[in-house]
Design a protein around this motif. Structure first.
Motif, PDB file in Angstrom:
ATOM      1  N   PHE A  67       6.413 -18.121  79.524  1.00 24.31           N
ATOM      2  CA  PHE A  67       7.693 -18.779  79.297  1.00 24.31           C
ATOM      3  C   PHE A  67       7.519 -20.281  79.437  1.00 24.31           C
ATOM      4  O   PHE A  67       7.056 -20.762  80.461  1.00 24.31           O
ATOM      5  N   LEU A  68       7.899 -21.020  78.400  1.00 26.69           N
ATOM      6  CA  LEU A  68       7.845 -22.481  78.413  1.00 26.69           C
ATOM      7  C   LEU A  68       9.265 -23.011  78.316  1.00 26.69           C
ATOM      8  O   LEU A  68      10.037 -22.584  77.460  1.00 26.69           O
ATOM      9  N   ASP A  69       9.609 -23.945  79.193  1.00 29.27           N
ATOM     10  CA  ASP A  69      10.956 -24.491  79.177  1.00 29.27           C
ATOM     11  C   ASP A  69      10.982 -25.769  80.010  1.00 29.27           C
ATOM     12  O   ASP A  69      10.039 -26.069  80.738  1.00 29.27           O
ATOM     13  N   ASP A  70      12.098 -26.508  79.901  1.00 36.84           N
ATOM     14  CA  ASP A  70      12.256 -27.722  80.702  1.00 36.84           C
ATOM     15  C   ASP A  70      13.321 -27.556  81.777  1.00 36.84           C
ATOM     16  O   ASP A  70      13.671 -28.508  82.455  1.00 36.84           O
ATOM     17  N   MET A 119      13.251 -21.429  84.668  1.00 36.60           N
ATOM     18  CA  MET A 119      11.967 -21.071  85.290  1.00 36.60           C
ATOM     19  C   MET A 119      12.179 -20.020  86.378  1.00 36.60           C
ATOM     20  O   MET A 119      11.433 -19.050  86.472  1.00 36.60           O
ATOM     21  N   ARG A 120      13.193 -20.223  87.192  1.00 36.45           N
ATOM     22  CA  ARG A 120      13.497 -19.292  88.291  1.00 36.45           C
ATOM     23  C   ARG A 120      13.792 -17.892  87.735  1.00 36.45           C
ATOM     24  O   ARG A 120      13.284 -16.895  88.239  1.00 36.45           O
ATOM     25  N   ARG A 163       4.819 -15.437  83.413  1.00 40.23           N
ATOM     26  CA  ARG A 163       4.075 -16.649  83.736  1.00 40.23           C
ATOM     27  C   ARG A 163       4.894 -17.810  83.171  1.00 40.23           C
ATOM     28  O   ARG A 163       5.526 -17.675  82.129  1.00 40.23           O
ATOM     29  N   THR A 164       4.895 -18.933  83.866  1.00 37.95           N
ATOM     30  CA  THR A 164       5.810 -20.009  83.483  1.00 37.95           C
ATOM     31  C   THR A 164       5.116 -21.365  83.378  1.00 37.95           C
ATOM     32  O   THR A 164       4.207 -21.674  84.146  1.00 37.95           O
ATOM     33  N   VAL A 165       5.588 -22.152  82.411  1.00 35.63           N
ATOM     34  CA  VAL A 165       5.113 -23.518  82.228  1.00 35.63           C
ATOM     35  C   VAL A 165       6.325 -24.425  82.094  1.00 35.63           C
ATOM     36  O   VAL A 165       7.128 -24.269  81.169  1.00 35.63           O
TER      37      VAL A 165
END
Length: 100
Positions: free
Chosen positions: A38-41, A46-47, A55-57
């Protein structure tokens, strides 16, 4: 590797674990949520993604409005731009080394 947008869940964000689980169903992931990246700003997103085992970026390490540094305990990685993904996770790119 398959790429899916959480927009297919028909939600404008994924702030809740429920929406993240819906996204898993839409993508057809039934076994290992950790296979999802998962990619996000958004630290809230993210939580939620981390709560279901993704998995997070975190993409973007400075707040858009204030420029303050963003710290997110739920992000496995943090980068300034999505283009840095090849450097931090070269295994996602066939035939690509970290320096390419």
């Amino acid at each position: 590797m398959h790429v899916h947008s959480t927009a297919r869940v028909q939600a404008c964000n994924i702030h809740s674990a429920h929406l993240a689980l819906c996204a898993l169903r839409v993508a057809g992931v039934t076994q290992e949520p950790s296979e999802c990246l998962f990619l996000d700003d958004s630290t809230s997103n993210m939580r939620a993604a981390k709560a279901v085992g993704w998995r997070t970026v975190l993409v973007g390490q400075c707040a858009r409005d204030s420029g303050d540094a963003i710290v997110c305990e739920h992000a496995d990685y943090a980068v300034d731009q999505v283009h840095e993904l090849r450097r931090i996770m070269p295994e996602l790119f066939l035939g690509a080394g970290a320096g390419e």
